[in-house]
Design a protein around this motif. Sequence first.
Motif: not given
Length: 152
Positions: A110-122
Motif C-alpha cells: 500500500l505504501l509503495t502504491y501511494e508513493r507511485r500513485r503520487t508521482r504519477s499524479i504529479w
Amino acid sequence: MTDQVAFTDEQLASAEDRAVALRDPHQQLRLALHQAEGYRTYLSSLTGLLAAVFVLKGQEDLSKLPDGARWTVIPLLAVGFLALVVASWLSVVAVHGRPGEEVYSEPNRLLTYERRRTRSIWRLIEAARWLGLIGVLAVAAAIITTWVAPAK
C-alpha cells in the motif's frame, strides 16, 4: 536588524509534526489528488471560457478572412482545443486513476502504491499544465488573428 523571528517551542513542535505528516505517503497522495482536482476544474472552465470568447468575439465566418490568416487560425484553433482537451483528460486521469486499478491491503504494498500513485499524479498534472498553456496560447493567438486580420 535581522529578519529572524523567535518561535515558541510549541510552534516549533507543531511545525515538526506537520512536516512529519507531510512526508507521509498517504498525506502526499491526498495533497496530489486535491491539486489535480483543482487543475481539472481550472482546465474545464478555461476551455469553456476560451470557446465562448472565440464564438462571441471572433470572426463569425472564417471564410471572410484572407487566405493566410484563415490558414493560420484553423490550425491554431485545432491545436489549442486539442491541447486543452488532452490536458483536461490528463487531469481527470490524475484525479480518478484508471478503472480497475488494484489497491493493496498489505501495508508495504500500500505504501509503495501511494508513493507511485503520487508521482504519477504529479507527472500527469505537469503535462496537463504545459498542454493547458499551449492550448491557451494557441487559441489566444487564433482569436487575436481574427481580430486584426482584415476581412475580404
